[in-house]
Design a protein around this motif. Structure first.
Motif, PDB file in Angstrom:
ATOM      1  N   LEU A 345       0.868  -1.175   0.000  1.00  0.00           N
ATOM      2  CA  LEU A 345       0.000   0.000   0.000  1.00  0.00           C
ATOM      3  C   LEU A 345       0.901   1.219   0.000  1.00  0.00           C
ATOM      4  O   LEU A 345       1.689   1.431   0.928  1.00  0.00           O
ATOM      5  CB  LEU A 345      -0.906  -0.002   1.244  1.00  0.00           C
ATOM      6  CG  LEU A 345      -1.619   1.311   1.575  1.00  0.00           C
ATOM      7  CD1 LEU A 345      -2.539   1.738   0.441  1.00  0.00           C
ATOM      8  CD2 LEU A 345      -2.392   1.182   2.883  1.00  0.00           C
ATOM      9  N   SER A 346       0.792   2.045  -1.052  1.00  0.00           N
ATOM     10  CA  SER A 346       1.611   3.249  -1.159  1.00  0.00           C
ATOM     11  C   SER A 346       0.739   4.424  -1.587  1.00  0.00           C
ATOM     12  O   SER A 346      -0.409   4.242  -2.012  1.00  0.00           O
ATOM     13  CB  SER A 346       2.754   3.036  -2.161  1.00  0.00           C
ATOM     14  OG  SER A 346       2.231   2.688  -3.438  1.00  0.00           O
ATOM     15  N   THR A 347       1.314   5.632  -1.484  1.00  0.00           N
ATOM     16  CA  THR A 347       0.546   6.854  -1.806  1.00  0.00           C
ATOM     17  C   THR A 347       1.360   7.742  -2.738  1.00  0.00           C
ATOM     18  O   THR A 347       1.812   8.819  -2.347  1.00  0.00           O
ATOM     19  CB  THR A 347       0.185   7.606  -0.518  1.00  0.00           C
ATOM     20  OG1 THR A 347       1.397   7.875   0.217  1.00  0.00           O
ATOM     21  CG2 THR A 347      -0.750   6.799   0.351  1.00  0.00           C
ATOM     22  N   PRO A 348       1.555   7.331  -3.999  1.00  0.00           N
ATOM     23  CA  PRO A 348       2.325   8.170  -4.928  1.00  0.00           C
ATOM     24  C   PRO A 348       1.459   9.275  -5.520  1.00  0.00           C
ATOM     25  O   PRO A 348       0.331   9.045  -5.972  1.00  0.00           O
ATOM     26  CB  PRO A 348       2.749   7.170  -6.006  1.00  0.00           C
ATOM     27  CG  PRO A 348       1.654   6.143  -6.013  1.00  0.00           C
ATOM     28  CD  PRO A 348       1.148   6.055  -4.605  1.00  0.00           C
ATOM     29  N   SER A 349       1.980  10.489  -5.514  1.00  0.00           N
ATOM     30  CA  SER A 349       1.352  11.629  -6.209  1.00  0.00           C
ATOM     31  C   SER A 349      -0.114  11.828  -5.829  1.00  0.00           C
ATOM     32  O   SER A 349      -0.979  12.021  -6.698  1.00  0.00           O
ATOM     33  CB  SER A 349       1.465  11.445  -7.727  1.00  0.00           C
ATOM     34  OG  SER A 349       2.807  11.246  -8.099  1.00  0.00           O
ATOM     35  N   GLY A 350      -0.398  11.762  -4.544  1.00  0.00           N
ATOM     36  CA  GLY A 350      -1.757  12.024  -4.101  1.00  0.00           C
ATOM     37  C   GLY A 350      -2.755  10.943  -4.444  1.00  0.00           C
ATOM     38  O   GLY A 350      -3.953  11.176  -4.392  1.00  0.00           O
ATOM     39  N   GLN A 351      -2.263   9.761  -4.802  1.00  0.00           N
ATOM     40  CA  GLN A 351      -3.137   8.630  -5.088  1.00  0.00           C
ATOM     41  C   GLN A 351      -2.849   7.510  -4.099  1.00  0.00           C
ATOM     42  O   GLN A 351      -1.819   7.492  -3.432  1.00  0.00           O
ATOM     43  CB  GLN A 351      -2.926   8.116  -6.515  1.00  0.00           C
ATOM     44  CG  GLN A 351      -3.329   9.092  -7.598  1.00  0.00           C
ATOM     45  CD  GLN A 351      -3.063   8.528  -8.980  1.00  0.00           C
ATOM     46  OE1 GLN A 351      -2.006   7.969  -9.237  1.00  0.00           O
ATOM     47  NE2 GLN A 351      -4.023   8.685  -9.881  1.00  0.00           N
ATOM     48  N   VAL A 352      -3.787   6.582  -4.015  1.00  0.00           N
ATOM     49  CA  VAL A 352      -3.594   5.392  -3.190  1.00  0.00           C
ATOM     50  C   VAL A 352      -3.441   4.213  -4.136  1.00  0.00           C
ATOM     51  O   VAL A 352      -4.325   3.959  -4.967  1.00  0.00           O
ATOM     52  CB  VAL A 352      -4.774   5.175  -2.232  1.00  0.00           C
ATOM     53  CG1 VAL A 352      -4.615   3.857  -1.481  1.00  0.00           C
ATOM     54  CG2 VAL A 352      -4.892   6.328  -1.253  1.00  0.00           C
ATOM     55  N   MET A 353      -2.313   3.517  -4.016  1.00  0.00           N
ATOM     56  CA  MET A 353      -2.046   2.387  -4.898  1.00  0.00           C
ATOM     57  C   MET A 353      -1.889   1.118  -4.075  1.00  0.00           C
ATOM     58  O   MET A 353      -1.065   1.044  -3.168  1.00  0.00           O
ATOM     59  CB  MET A 353      -0.775   2.628  -5.722  1.00  0.00           C
ATOM     60  CG  MET A 353      -0.464   1.491  -6.694  1.00  0.00           C
ATOM     61  SD  MET A 353       1.023   1.787  -7.687  1.00  0.00           S
ATOM     62  CE  MET A 353       0.455   3.129  -8.734  1.00  0.00           C
ATOM     63  N   LEU A 354      -2.714   0.128  -4.398  1.00  0.00           N
ATOM     64  CA  LEU A 354      -2.621  -1.191  -3.785  1.00  0.00           C
ATOM     65  C   LEU A 354      -2.036  -2.142  -4.820  1.00  0.00           C
ATOM     66  O   LEU A 354      -2.539  -2.230  -5.949  1.00  0.00           O
ATOM     67  CB  LEU A 354      -4.003  -1.672  -3.345  1.00  0.00           C
ATOM     68  CG  LEU A 354      -4.582  -0.964  -2.122  1.00  0.00           C
ATOM     69  CD1 LEU A 354      -6.097  -1.055  -2.122  1.00  0.00           C
ATOM     70  CD2 LEU A 354      -4.021  -1.553  -0.843  1.00  0.00           C
ATOM     71  N   GLU A 355      -0.962  -2.836  -4.446  1.00  0.00           N
ATOM     72  CA  GLU A 355      -0.278  -3.727  -5.380  1.00  0.00           C
ATOM     73  C   GLU A 355      -0.273  -5.145  -4.833  1.00  0.00           C
ATOM     74  O   GLU A 355      -0.012  -5.357  -3.651  1.00  0.00           O
ATOM     75  CB  GLU A 355       1.167  -3.288  -5.599  1.00  0.00           C
ATOM     76  CG  GLU A 355       1.340  -1.882  -6.143  1.00  0.00           C
ATOM     77  CD  GLU A 355       2.810  -1.521  -6.278  1.00  0.00           C
ATOM     78  OE1 GLU A 355       3.631  -2.462  -6.415  1.00  0.00           O
ATOM     79  OE2 GLU A 355       3.129  -0.330  -6.229  1.00  0.00           O
TER      80      GLU A 355
END
Length: 566
Positions: A345-355
């Motif tokens: 779970l990361s937060t690149p560039s104001g987004q939430v990304m689940l990988e």
């Protein structure tokens, strides 16, 4: 239709019409040669006739190549240039006859030639009117040549009136050309839309046929196993044989229930009856819970596990998001080889990304669209599975307004699969309330009325509820309700199938009893996907359980009625 395809359609239509009109134009050239032969002179008319016919034939040869290129999907600018240049050269050659010859013609012949060119210009709308500026220029050159011829004729007083009429005619036809262009463009757009719809319908019909065939095959497997195991149980003589058969039967039933649940989920999503409950929620606790569960599974199977998580909030349906992640993690465990699995779970560039990633063989680029089709399984997959997981993931991602991406973990070796779910980040909200876990109460003594038209379902449900300590009465139609209540006493809750027969449903069958005993609870069990029926059930405000019903879910719902009764 995109702009480039639209341009190809327009120019292709104009080129096709121009080629089709060439034969008629050659006939017109011959008629004009015959009409003006005596007045203009044989040599002059013959020279014009040869040059006009040659220009028409050469023009047809020139536009044949761009027409073929357009049919192959090539860009349209070259074809547009060929159409413009060839049309303007043709109009100049044709207009040279009246421009040079009208002063030598008798007035009657001149008027006939003028009328002929007016008709010729109007006919040009069918091929060039689709490009209004070109048609206006083409018509201006044609009628300009006629007007020039009359301006050079000093022997008649009709010249000013004819030239004024030609100007008005040019303005009127130019205006009509713009209207014609719009109508043809609308027709092309409608034709393209219809072609796209036919293509989509054909694809949907093929997908439906493939879905039914594959689903029938996959349903037949566990049913066949269940039939065989039933025979084993009937002939079993030892406790060990019975135990093994029961375990195998339980596994087959579990697989059948999973397949039914997946198919029903797809049906609900496609029919629009599954609507997400979007809330502002923290996502890290969900990742932490999955970390604990899947870490244990990986350790048990000798797999590496990695989990990385940052703090983030999103506006989503947490239950549906959990299903997406579980499907992806289950896929990684099944098809990711013997290597590692990672949840991040990361937060690149104001987004939430689940990988979710694995170190398996990876999904080939050419298959990345098809892996989201129902029942599709990659040619390299050898592990068990129904081929519905990624199809459900894609539909749930759309419901949650999330972007789904897929790539190789190692792009150089083209191995490993990384699936990313991208959602917009949201600020924490006070709206969210953490719901405590509900402990299931003791159901001993809970009086339950079961209404279902299937005897096997009645028997199985009755056995399950009595195992939980409920007091149960069963009936198969509305006419048996009163007798069942007399045996049972006042029910605490009625559990009814919605569709009892083609002419009766559970709500109607219990209508009188609910009116007499308004304190009685009512639970609807259904597999309906009809939006109108789903809306009616929602309007009733009653709990609805989806077939096939999970026993724990049924017990939780009945527990709520027991808690309200206490």
């Amino acid at each position: 239709m995109d702009a480039e395809s639209y341009e190809r359609e327009l120019i292709g239509f104009a080129l096709a019409q121009a080629a089709a009109a060439a034969k008629l134009a050659l006939v017109g050239v011959l008629i004009l040669v015959a009409v003006t032969w005596h007045d203009v002179g044989a040599w002059g008319v013959a020279a014009w006739g040869v040059s006009a016919a040659g220009t028409l034939l050469l023009r047809n040869r020139l536009i044949a190549r761009p027409t073929d290129l357009l049919a192959q999907g090539r860009p349209a600018p070259q074809a547009r240039r060929v159409l413009w240049v060839s049309s303007l050269v043709l109009s100049a050659v044709l207009a040279s006859l009246p421009a040079a010859g009208l002063p030598h013609m008798e007035t009657e012949v001149g008027l006939l030639v003028t009328l002929f060119f007016c008709c010729w210009g109007a006919a040009g709308m069918s091929s060039l009117g689709i490009v209004p500026r070109l048609y206006t220029s083409y018509l201006g050159v044609m009628l300009g040549g006629v007007a020039l011829g009359w301006a050079r004729d000093f022997t008649t007083s009709l010249s000013p009136a004819i030239m004024g009429g030609l100007l008005m005619y040019w303005l009127v036809l130019s205006a009509f050309g713009h209207g014609f262009s719009r109508r043809v463009a609308e027709g092309i757009a409608i034709r393209a839309e219809n072609a796209q719809l036919v293509k989509q319908l054909s694809a949907a019909n093929a997908a439906k046929t493939r879905f039914i065939m594959t689903a029938s095959h996959d349903l037949r497997q566990p049913l066949h196993a269940i039939g065989l195991l039933g025979g084993v149980l009937a002939r079993a003589t030892s406790a060990e044989d019975i135990h093994r058969a029961r375990e195998a039967l339980s596994t087959a039933l579990e697989g059948l229930q999973q397949l039914f649940s997946a198919i029903l989920d797809l049906s609900r999503m496609d029919s629009g009856t599954l609507r997400p409950d979007l809330r502002y929620v923290p996502i890290a606790p969900l990742v932490a819970r999955l970390d604990i569960e899947y870490r244990a599974l990986c350790l048990e199977g000798g797999r590496r596990w990695e989990c990385r998580a940052e703090t983030a909030h999103v506006r989503t349906d947490l239950a549906l998001l959990e299903r997406v992640l579980r499907n992806l993690l289950d896929n990684a465990l099944k098809h990711g080889g013997d290597g590692g699995v990672c949840l991040a779970l990361s937060t690149p560039s104001g987004q939430v990304m689940l990988e979710v990633s694995d170190t398996g063989p990876g999904i080939p680029v050419e298959e990345r669209e098809r892996v989201f089709d129902e029942f599709y399984r990659s040619r390299d997959v050898t592990s068990a599975g129904m081929g519905l997981g990624l199809s459900i993931v894609q539909r749930l991602a759309r419901l949650l307004h999330a972007e789904l991406r897929m790539e190789f973990v190692d792009p150089v070796r083209r191995t490993g699969t990384r699936v990313m779910l991208v959602l917009p980040m949201a600020q924490p909200s006070d709206e969210q309330a953490v719901e405590p876990e509900v402990a299931l109460p003791d159901l001993h003594g809970l009086r339950v009325l079961i209404l279902d038209d299937e005897a096997a379902v009645l028997d199985a449900t009755r056995a399950l509820l009595e195992q939980w300590g409920c007091v149960v009465a069963t009936c198969r139609s509305g006419s048996e309700v009163a007798g069942a209540v007399q045996r049972l006493g006042a029910p605490h809750v009625a559990l009814t199938d919605y569709r009892l027969s083609p002419t009766e449903n559970g709500l109607a069958a219990l209508e009188a009893l609910r009116a007499e005993q308004p304190e009685m609870g009512c639970v609807i069990v259904t597999g309906e996907s009809d939006p109108a029926i789903r809306q009616r059930l929602a309007d009733e405000g009653l709990p609805v359980l989806e077939k096939p019903v999970d026993p724990e879910e049924l017990r939780a719902v009945l527990g709520l009625f027991r808690a309200m009764d206490d």
